[in-house]
Design a protein around this motif. Structure first.
Motif, PDB file in Angstrom:
ATOM      1  N   ILE A   1     -10.700   8.937   1.167  1.00 39.08           N
ATOM      2  CA  ILE A   1     -10.361   7.523   1.882  1.00 39.08           C
ATOM      3  C   ILE A   1      -9.973   7.823   3.205  1.00 39.08           C
ATOM      4  O   ILE A   1     -10.353   7.267   4.031  1.00 39.08           O
ATOM      5  CB  ILE A   1      -9.585   6.704   1.008  1.00 39.08           C
ATOM      6  CG1 ILE A   1     -10.476   6.549  -0.222  1.00 39.08           C
ATOM      7  CG2 ILE A   1      -9.082   5.568   1.539  1.00 39.08           C
ATOM      8  CD1 ILE A   1      -9.732   5.615  -1.517  1.00 39.08           C
ATOM      9  N   GLY A   2      -8.820   8.690   3.582  1.00 42.44           N
ATOM     10  CA  GLY A   2      -8.147   8.556   4.682  1.00 42.44           C
ATOM     11  C   GLY A   2      -9.125   8.916   5.810  1.00 42.44           C
ATOM     12  O   GLY A   2      -9.350   8.311   6.845  1.00 42.44           O
TER      13      GLY A   2
ATOM     14  N   GLN B   1      -6.287   1.101  10.679  1.00 37.89           N
ATOM     15  CA  GLN B   1      -6.274   1.521   9.282  1.00 37.89           C
ATOM     16  C   GLN B   1      -4.747   2.232   9.185  1.00 37.89           C
ATOM     17  O   GLN B   1      -4.232   2.851  10.059  1.00 37.89           O
ATOM     18  CB  GLN B   1      -7.282   2.616   8.916  1.00 37.89           C
ATOM     19  CG  GLN B   1      -7.606   3.574  10.036  1.00 37.89           C
ATOM     20  CD  GLN B   1      -7.059   4.822   9.724  1.00 37.89           C
ATOM     21  OE1 GLN B   1      -6.689   5.235   8.379  1.00 37.89           O
ATOM     22  NE2 GLN B   1      -7.084   5.931  10.565  1.00 37.89           N
TER      23      GLN B   1
ATOM     24  N   GLN C   1       0.561   5.907  -1.083  1.00 42.89           N
ATOM     25  CA  GLN C   1      -0.430   7.183  -0.867  1.00 42.89           C
ATOM     26  C   GLN C   1      -1.386   6.900  -2.377  1.00 42.89           C
ATOM     27  O   GLN C   1      -2.504   7.577  -2.307  1.00 42.89           O
ATOM     28  CB  GLN C   1       0.242   8.533  -0.791  1.00 42.89           C
ATOM     29  CG  GLN C   1       1.112   9.018  -2.067  1.00 42.89           C
ATOM     30  CD  GLN C   1       2.516   8.476  -2.117  1.00 42.89           C
ATOM     31  OE1 GLN C   1       2.905   7.321  -1.514  1.00 42.89           O
ATOM     32  NE2 GLN C   1       3.390   9.325  -2.852  1.00 42.89           N
ATOM     33  N   ASP C   2      -1.008   6.263  -3.053  1.00 43.78           N
ATOM     34  CA  ASP C   2      -1.808   5.863  -4.466  1.00 43.78           C
ATOM     35  C   ASP C   2      -2.781   4.877  -4.557  1.00 43.78           C
ATOM     36  O   ASP C   2      -3.491   4.848  -5.285  1.00 43.78           O
ATOM     37  CB  ASP C   2      -0.955   6.028  -5.826  1.00 43.78           C
ATOM     38  CG  ASP C   2      -0.002   7.214  -5.900  1.00 43.78           C
ATOM     39  OD1 ASP C   2      -0.600   8.202  -5.596  1.00 43.78           O
ATOM     40  OD2 ASP C   2       0.955   7.033  -6.377  1.00 43.78           O
ATOM     41  N   GLY C   3      -2.745   3.796  -3.712  1.00 46.12           N
ATOM     42  CA  GLY C   3      -3.731   3.056  -3.468  1.00 46.12           C
ATOM     43  C   GLY C   3      -2.999   1.575  -2.865  1.00 46.12           C
ATOM     44  O   GLY C   3      -1.931   1.845  -2.258  1.00 46.12           O
TER      45      GLY C   3
ATOM     46  N   PRO D   1     -10.279   9.562  -4.095  1.00 43.19           N
ATOM     47  CA  PRO D   1      -9.092   8.987  -3.300  1.00 43.19           C
ATOM     48  C   PRO D   1      -8.834   9.847  -2.065  1.00 43.19           C
ATOM     49  O   PRO D   1      -8.702   9.368  -0.844  1.00 43.19           O
ATOM     50  CB  PRO D   1      -8.004   8.861  -4.325  1.00 43.19           C
ATOM     51  CG  PRO D   1      -8.663   8.764  -5.537  1.00 43.19           C
ATOM     52  CD  PRO D   1      -9.729   9.537  -5.635  1.00 43.19           C
TER      53      PRO D   1
ATOM     54  N   GLY E   1      -2.619   4.084   5.756  1.00 47.16           N
ATOM     55  CA  GLY E   1      -2.772   4.508   4.466  1.00 47.16           C
ATOM     56  C   GLY E   1      -4.176   3.923   3.689  1.00 47.16           C
ATOM     57  O   GLY E   1      -5.263   4.342   4.259  1.00 47.16           O
ATOM     58  N   ARG E   2      -3.852   3.003   2.824  1.00 43.15           N
ATOM     59  CA  ARG E   2      -5.186   2.433   2.166  1.00 43.15           C
ATOM     60  C   ARG E   2      -5.593   1.115   2.652  1.00 43.15           C
ATOM     61  O   ARG E   2      -6.367   0.728   1.880  1.00 43.15           O
ATOM     62  CB  ARG E   2      -4.867   2.671   0.662  1.00 43.15           C
ATOM     63  CG  ARG E   2      -4.540   3.928  -0.126  1.00 43.15           C
ATOM     64  CD  ARG E   2      -5.823   4.967   0.173  1.00 43.15           C
ATOM     65  NE  ARG E   2      -5.213   6.160  -0.499  1.00 43.15           N
ATOM     66  CZ  ARG E   2      -5.647   6.304  -2.112  1.00 43.15           C
ATOM     67  NH1 ARG E   2      -6.053   5.243  -2.723  1.00 43.15           N
ATOM     68  NH2 ARG E   2      -5.271   7.333  -2.756  1.00 43.15           N
TER      69      ARG E   2
ATOM     70  N   SER F   1       0.989  -1.216  -0.030  1.00 43.72           N
ATOM     71  CA  SER F   1      -0.058  -0.006   0.023  1.00 43.72           C
ATOM     72  C   SER F   1       0.868   1.413   0.025  1.00 43.72           C
ATOM     73  O   SER F   1       2.055   1.235   0.581  1.00 43.72           O
ATOM     74  CB  SER F   1      -1.132   0.000   1.295  1.00 43.72           C
ATOM     75  OG  SER F   1      -0.927   1.306   1.763  1.00 43.72           O
TER      76      SER F   1
ATOM     77  N   ASP G   1      -8.195   1.123  -4.973  1.00 46.25           N
ATOM     78  CA  ASP G   1      -8.138   2.311  -4.046  1.00 46.25           C
ATOM     79  C   ASP G   1      -7.933   1.863  -2.531  1.00 46.25           C
ATOM     80  O   ASP G   1      -7.279   2.814  -1.625  1.00 46.25           O
ATOM     81  CB  ASP G   1      -9.334   3.352  -4.222  1.00 46.25           C
ATOM     82  CG  ASP G   1      -9.547   3.902  -5.742  1.00 46.25           C
ATOM     83  OD1 ASP G   1      -8.514   4.402  -6.313  1.00 46.25           O
ATOM     84  OD2 ASP G   1     -10.228   3.388  -6.266  1.00 46.25           O
ATOM     85  N   VAL G   2      -8.420   0.707  -1.967  1.00 41.85           N
ATOM     86  CA  VAL G   2      -8.537   0.349  -0.674  1.00 41.85           C
ATOM     87  C   VAL G   2      -8.583  -1.030  -0.549  1.00 41.85           C
ATOM     88  O   VAL G   2      -9.142  -1.738  -1.382  1.00 41.85           O
ATOM     89  CB  VAL G   2     -10.084   1.036  -0.001  1.00 41.85           C
ATOM     90  CG1 VAL G   2      -9.938   0.597   1.278  1.00 41.85           C
ATOM     91  CG2 VAL G   2     -10.117   2.287  -0.022  1.00 41.85           C
TER      92      VAL G   2
END
Ligand code: FAD
Length: 421
Positions: free
Chosen positions: A329-330, A284, A136-138, A326, A286-287, A134, A154-155
């Motif tokens: 998501i965080g 959790q 920062q992009d996915g 995206p 990152g993603r 994982s 994405d997750v």
């Protein structure tokens, strides 16, 4: 938006469905080659009931549930030592309780994927996720045996149970988060028409010290067996050596003809695992997010793992579903953890509290449990005991905020703290 879900247990199936209903594209990877048929009888009460009603899963669960009339404790000669009227107790504790076989619960959640637009949720059986990444992009996962194929999303949702590999790879080794509760549990199903007829609609438990066998009759001449026994080795997972069947035969010798008969028929490799909780400082990173037993196993002593798996996954779907970019998501994953953490923590405390009375350590403790169960037949005492057993959730239920009941007969005798991380 795209998600990969690891694990098609109750939590993974519900999370996948809810995201699919919100229009997400979901890959669900399950290592078993088909829906798992092994299982045990579960009480379904607490937050999962409300969640299942809200997401439209409840009628499917109710359709496959069993009617339990009583919980009965018996001695080795088969004589009744204490009994609990299930319906009455369920009412006292808030009502609306289902008794379900774990695989039936899972199959109902799988069938509910039919509610999602075809093609949005793809379930891959026989797909064991072996590596996860994982940034920062996915997130990406690799499936065992297919090193050239990675699934990107994405997750990434780790719904891969108490021995979660996603957790181990992203958050740290199992030993940091898994807290054994000093016992193991085994479960298996045998076909035995005579015993099936003998236990009709009753949960029969042995009234014993340091071990407990529970038997329940299923449809089609089957009997579900649950065996819980003291284990101080601290061995986690499937680490204990030797044949589990032989170990069960040793541990449960001398408990009467019914237990001996199911042990004769016990499969060579029944479910046999440590009774433990997963306590983590955060779910959790990152993603990647964890759900169900992977991040918050409460143990069978709390009697709510399946219920929390459904409610947690439904909440994750509510919070993550509307996220359309995206960037969202965080914050969504952080909100899920903030809202769901206290509920899981509460159930974990109840589970630890249940340890003593679930498996008495000596005869005085066993006698105390007997006395308490008998006392539930007295007006006034029944309410008190119900409250003692089910704790805050019962109080909430009585105020109309939730529903609860428990087959584990638990007293608030000890609540050892577990420190998070
Ligand atoms: C004996 C016993 C009795 C219980 N009684 C009750 C009860 O009365 N009431 C109650 O509410 N709860 C009860 N529970 C707890 C309940 O069963 C669990 O809390 C619940 O099933 C957890 O669901 P889950 O989806 O999080 O995990 P699981 O059901 O463990 O599902 C995880 C899934 O992930 C898959 N998987 C694992 N690793 C990978 C991988 N690398 N790649 C792909 N797939 C993978 C597994 O095959 C599995 O299908 C009991 C548990 C036990 C053991």
């Amino acid at each position: 938006m795209k998600a990969v879900v690891v694990g098609a247990g109750i939590a993974g199936l519900v999370a996948a469905r809810q995201l699919g209903l919100a229009g997400w594209d979901v890959e669900l990877c399950e290592k078993s080659s088909a829906p798992r048929s092994d299982g045990y009888m579960m009480d379904f009460f607490g937050p999962g009931v409300d969640a299942a009603e809200r997401i439209g899963l409840y009628p499917r669960l109710a359709a496959v549930s069993y009617h339990v009339e009583a919980v009965e404790y018996i001695d080795a000669a088969g004589y009744l030592t204490a009994s609990l009227d299930y319906d009455r107790f369920a009412r006292l504790a808030g009502g609306n309780v289902l008794s379900l076989l774990r695989p039936d619960m899972e199959r109902a959640a799988l069938a509910a994927l039919d509610d999602v637009d075809p093609g949005l949720v793809r379930v891959r059986y026989g797909a064991q996720v072996s590596r996860v990444w994982s940034d920062q992009d996915g997130a990406r996962v690799e499936v065992e045996g297919s090193p050239d194929v990675t699934l990107a999303a994405d997750v990434l949702i780790g719904a891969d149970g108490i021995h979660s590999g996603v957790r181990a790879q992203v958050f740290g080794p199992e030993g940091e988060y898994l807290h054994p509760l000093g016992m193991r549990a085994a479960a298996f199903i045998v076909t035995e028409p005579l015993l099936n007829g003998r236990f009709r609609n009753r949960f029969v438990l042995t009234d014993t010290v340091d071990r407990m066998a529970g038997l329940y009759n299923l449809r089609s001449d089957e009997v579900a067996a649950l065996m819980v026994y003291r284990d101080v080795t601290g061995a986690t997972g499937h680490e204990r050596s030797g044949s589990p069947r032989e170990r069960l035969r040793r541990e449960f010798a001398g408990l009467g003809d019914a237990v001996e008969r199911v042990l004769e028929l016990c499969p060579e490799h029944p479910y046999d695992d440590v009774v433990a909780q997963i306590v983590m400082p955060g779910w959790q990173k990152g993603r990647v997010v964890l759900v169900g037993d992977a991040c918050g196993a409460v143990s069978l002593l709390a009697g709510q793992g399946g219920s929390l798996a459904i409610a947690g996954a439904a909440l994750l779907g509510d919070i993550l579903g509307p996220v359309a970019s995206p960037k969202g998501i965080g914050p969504a994953l952080a909100e899920f953890e903030r809202r769901w953490g206290p509920v899981v923590e509460e159930a974990q405390i109840a589970g630890r509290r249940a340890a003593t009375s679930f498996l008495p350590r000596n005869r005085p403790q066993r006698f105390l449990r007997r006395w308490i169960i008998r006392a539930t037949h007295l007006p006034g005492i029944d309410r008190l005991v119900a409250r003692q057993i089910v704790g805050r959730i019962a109080k909430q239920a009585s105020r109309g905020q939730g529903r609860n009941q428990a087959k584990t007969i638990a007293l608030p005798l000890e609540t050892p703290p577990i420190h998070k991380g």
